[in-house]
Design a protein around this motif. Structure first.
Motif, PDB file in Angstrom:
ATOM      1  N   GLU A 165     -14.186  31.101  12.036  1.00  0.00           N
ATOM      2  CA  GLU A 165     -14.185  32.343  11.265  1.00  0.00           C
ATOM      3  C   GLU A 165     -14.579  32.087   9.811  1.00  0.00           C
ATOM      4  N   ALA A 166     -14.075  30.976   9.248  1.00  0.00           N
ATOM      5  CA  ALA A 166     -14.384  30.652   7.852  1.00  0.00           C
ATOM      6  C   ALA A 166     -15.874  30.374   7.655  1.00  0.00           C
ATOM      7  N   ILE A 167     -16.481  29.642   8.590  1.00  0.00           N
ATOM      8  CA  ILE A 167     -17.916  29.339   8.480  1.00  0.00           C
ATOM      9  C   ILE A 167     -18.747  30.601   8.679  1.00  0.00           C
ATOM     10  N   ARG A 168     -18.354  31.429   9.618  1.00  0.00           N
ATOM     11  CA  ARG A 168     -19.072  32.683   9.836  1.00  0.00           C
ATOM     12  C   ARG A 168     -19.037  33.554   8.573  1.00  0.00           C
ATOM     13  N   LYS A 169     -17.872  33.618   7.953  1.00  0.00           N
ATOM     14  CA  LYS A 169     -17.741  34.406   6.729  1.00  0.00           C
ATOM     15  C   LYS A 169     -18.593  33.806   5.618  1.00  0.00           C
ATOM     16  N   TRP A 170     -18.583  32.494   5.493  1.00  0.00           N
ATOM     17  CA  TRP A 170     -19.313  31.780   4.430  1.00  0.00           C
ATOM     18  C   TRP A 170     -20.817  31.977   4.563  1.00  0.00           C
ATOM     19  N   THR A 171     -21.280  32.135   5.810  1.00  0.00           N
ATOM     20  CA  THR A 171     -22.723  32.292   6.062  1.00  0.00           C
ATOM     21  C   THR A 171     -23.104  33.754   6.328  1.00  0.00           C
ATOM     22  N   ASN A 172     -22.218  34.685   5.943  1.00  0.00           N
ATOM     23  CA  ASN A 172     -22.482  36.123   6.146  1.00  0.00           C
ATOM     24  C   ASN A 172     -22.750  36.453   7.610  1.00  0.00           C
ATOM     25  N   ASP A 225     -27.386  26.233  10.028  1.00  0.00           N
ATOM     26  CA  ASP A 225     -28.586  25.699  10.680  1.00  0.00           C
ATOM     27  C   ASP A 225     -28.257  24.505  11.561  1.00  0.00           C
ATOM     28  N   LYS A 226     -27.401  23.627  11.016  1.00  0.00           N
ATOM     29  CA  LYS A 226     -27.050  22.407  11.729  1.00  0.00           C
ATOM     30  C   LYS A 226     -25.548  22.162  11.579  1.00  0.00           C
ATOM     31  N   VAL A 227     -24.874  21.960  12.694  1.00  0.00           N
ATOM     32  CA  VAL A 227     -23.426  21.708  12.697  1.00  0.00           C
ATOM     33  C   VAL A 227     -23.185  20.393  13.407  1.00  0.00           C
ATOM     34  N   ILE A 228     -22.516  19.464  12.706  1.00  0.00           N
ATOM     35  CA  ILE A 228     -22.312  18.106  13.224  1.00  0.00           C
ATOM     36  C   ILE A 228     -20.830  17.875  13.482  1.00  0.00           C
ATOM     37  N   SER A 229     -20.478  17.716  14.746  1.00  0.00           N
ATOM     38  CA  SER A 229     -19.096  17.393  15.113  1.00  0.00           C
ATOM     39  C   SER A 229     -18.936  15.878  15.087  1.00  0.00           C
ATOM     40  N   ALA A 230     -18.254  15.382  14.044  1.00  0.00           N
ATOM     41  CA  ALA A 230     -18.105  13.930  13.847  1.00  0.00           C
ATOM     42  C   ALA A 230     -16.647  13.529  14.018  1.00  0.00           C
ATOM     43  N   THR A 231     -16.068  13.952  15.131  1.00  0.00           N
ATOM     44  CA  THR A 231     -14.685  13.596  15.456  1.00  0.00           C
ATOM     45  C   THR A 231     -14.638  13.103  16.900  1.00  0.00           C
ATOM     46  N   PRO A 232     -13.569  12.423  17.294  1.00  0.00           N
ATOM     47  CA  PRO A 232     -13.473  11.916  18.668  1.00  0.00           C
ATOM     48  C   PRO A 232     -12.752  12.872  19.616  1.00  0.00           C
ATOM     49  N   VAL A 233     -12.864  14.191  19.366  1.00  0.00           N
ATOM     50  CA  VAL A 233     -12.169  15.164  20.212  1.00  0.00           C
ATOM     51  C   VAL A 233     -13.135  16.251  20.679  1.00  0.00           C
ATOM     52  N   THR A 234     -12.888  16.766  21.889  1.00  0.00           N
ATOM     53  CA  THR A 234     -13.783  17.773  22.459  1.00  0.00           C
ATOM     54  C   THR A 234     -13.611  19.140  21.795  1.00  0.00           C
ATOM     55  N   ALA A 235     -12.438  19.418  21.237  1.00  0.00           N
ATOM     56  CA  ALA A 235     -12.184  20.744  20.655  1.00  0.00           C
ATOM     57  C   ALA A 235     -13.189  21.065  19.554  1.00  0.00           C
ATOM     58  N   THR A 236     -13.526  20.076  18.731  1.00  0.00           N
ATOM     59  CA  THR A 236     -14.466  20.351  17.638  1.00  0.00           C
ATOM     60  C   THR A 236     -15.893  20.494  18.147  1.00  0.00           C
ATOM     61  N   GLN A 237     -16.203  19.867  19.278  1.00  0.00           N
ATOM     62  CA  GLN A 237     -17.521  20.066  19.875  1.00  0.00           C
ATOM     63  C   GLN A 237     -17.699  21.532  20.262  1.00  0.00           C
ATOM     64  N   ASN A 238     -16.653  22.109  20.804  1.00  0.00           N
ATOM     65  CA  ASN A 238     -16.701  23.511  21.191  1.00  0.00           C
ATOM     66  C   ASN A 238     -16.768  24.414  19.963  1.00  0.00           C
ATOM     67  N   GLN A 239     -15.968  24.107  18.939  1.00  0.00           N
ATOM     68  CA  GLN A 239     -16.001  24.890  17.708  1.00  0.00           C
ATOM     69  C   GLN A 239     -17.393  24.867  17.078  1.00  0.00           C
ATOM     70  N   ALA A 240     -18.045  23.702  17.128  1.00  0.00           N
ATOM     71  CA  ALA A 240     -19.354  23.549  16.493  1.00  0.00           C
ATOM     72  C   ALA A 240     -20.368  24.543  17.054  1.00  0.00           C
ATOM     73  N   ILE A 241     -20.272  24.822  18.340  1.00  0.00           N
ATOM     74  CA  ILE A 241     -21.206  25.765  18.964  1.00  0.00           C
ATOM     75  C   ILE A 241     -21.120  27.135  18.302  1.00  0.00           C
ATOM     76  N   TYR A 242     -19.893  27.591  18.064  1.00  0.00           N
ATOM     77  CA  TYR A 242     -19.704  28.936  17.512  1.00  0.00           C
ATOM     78  C   TYR A 242     -19.965  29.003  16.007  1.00  0.00           C
ATOM     79  N   MET A 243     -20.129  27.845  15.372  1.00  0.00           N
ATOM     80  CA  MET A 243     -20.488  27.808  13.952  1.00  0.00           C
ATOM     81  C   MET A 243     -21.993  27.775  13.732  1.00  0.00           C
TER      82      MET A 243
END
Length: 359
Positions: A223-230, A235-253
């Motif tokens: 929600e924060a990224i969506r708001k920040w980008t209107n 353009d590019k979202v990089i999930s640099a963590t060892p967990v799958t949850a952020t991979q999923n979040q990255a898609i929606y950002m």
């Protein structure tokens, strides 16, 4: 000589072992500095070798030549070297197509003795491949340890073409995430956001000058990224963590037709739940990044040693090898960005005497 021996998960002991013999076609180097990598920590804290212990890890190695095998030419006693852990064969299909990071015959560096030790063997195979780089006199050996972790970050942004005008989101404020922010800025990205749930890491990462820092334990990062980008997404979202949850979040950002990068490796067997319909209708490109090709490895080595990269901003702790367990703790709690260990404390006391300024 001393080495940090792993006897099992979270059981690391600094003990005396036999000094290795210099091979006829290789080198023996005094390890001047060795970085403590996130993958090292993962290996050291899990049953990474299925009970085959003790073992010495450590693959971000910079050292000084102390012995030269009789079959070796082109090196001299005292040469300072950065040793990339994987030697690419240069002959397989992957190597010949420019993807040596996927070399079919790359060195198994986790299987041989690593660099958390006073002396390290550089094999003939490493010398014959693309693994060894000489430092020029006066170049910073501690900074050179960053060349290995930086190589994958450099390769990722090279491959997805981070450039002027891009809005980039980096999820994870560990050393890799911080590298991504710094490099995206150097490549000209116009807007950069960092997402992290550890407040200490987030505070330390502010030295790298992202435009927005989001604590995902306190607010919804999508929600924060969506708001920040209107509402557009990045353009590019990089999930640099060892967990799958952020991979999923990255898609929606990620914006329509944008690029989602799954950079951090996750535990084997972990599966990310993906809304494939969302990916389909938003035209997303999902890129799984791993490693670096031979040229990118070399370019990263030079970048790590450049004034522009400012390595000291990343290296928050320089510790003797005897304090490896402290280094692991500092990294896991987020109190350190990057820890560099100094083996052979007497021989390398000039490096241990250095104080790294924390901003």
């Amino acid at each position: 000589m001393k080495a940090a021996l792993m006897y099992g998960p979270n059981d690391i002991r600094v003990e005396e072992i036999d000094k290795p013999v210099c091979p006829e076609d290789g080198l023996l180097i005094n390890v001047r500095a060795v970085g403590l990598c996130g993958s090292d920590i993962r290996n050291l804290t899990t049953d990474s070798r299925k009970g085959k212990y003790p073992h010495v890890y450590g693959h971000e190695v910079v050292g000084q030549v102390t012995e030269i095998g009789p079959k070796v030419e082109g090196y001299a006693i005292g040469d300072k070297l950065y040793v990339y852990p994987v030697g690419h064969c240069g002959r397989c299909e992957a190597c010949r197509s420019g993807h040596s990071e996927m070399c079919q015959y790359g060195d198994d560096y986790t299987g041989r003795m690593g660099g958390f030790t006073d002396y390290y063997v550089v094999t003939g195979q490493q010398l014959s491949r693309d693994s060894v780089f000489k430092l020029n006199p006066g170049q910073d050996e501690i900074a050179a340890t960053l060349a290995e972790p930086l190589s994958s970050v450099y390769a990722c942004q090279d491959n997805i073409d981070v450039r002027f005008g891009d809005t980039v989101v980096v999820i994870g404020a560990g050393p890799i995430g911080c590298f991504h922010v710094q490099l995206a800025r150097m490549r000209g990205a116009t807007k950069i956001a960092m997402v992290e749930l550890n407040e200490k890491r987030l505070e330390m990462a502010q030295r790298f000058g992202a435009d927005l820092y989001i604590n995902s334990s306190k607010e919804d990062p999508v929600e924060a990224i969506r708001k920040w980008t209107n509402g557009r997404g990045a353009d590019k979202v990089i999930s640099a963590t060892p967990v799958t949850a952020t991979q999923n979040q990255a898609i929606y950002m990620t914006k329509n037709n944008g690029i989602t990068v799954w950079f951090g490796g996750v535990a084997k067997g972990k599966l990310a739940e993906i809304d494939s319909n969302y990916v389909h209708y938003h035209g997303l490109w999902i890129y799984g990044h791993f490693g670096a090709n031979s040229i990118q490895v070399e370019q990263s080595f030079h970048l790590a040693l450049s004034d522009a990269f400012q390595a000291d901003k990343f290296i928050t702790h320089v510790l003797p090898l005897s304090e490896i367990n402290k280094g692991i703790h500092l990294t896991k709690t987020g109190e350190a960005i990057k820890v560099v260990l100094i083996p052979n404390e007497e021989l390398n006391k000039d490096l241990l005497s250095r104080k790294v300024k924390e901003e």
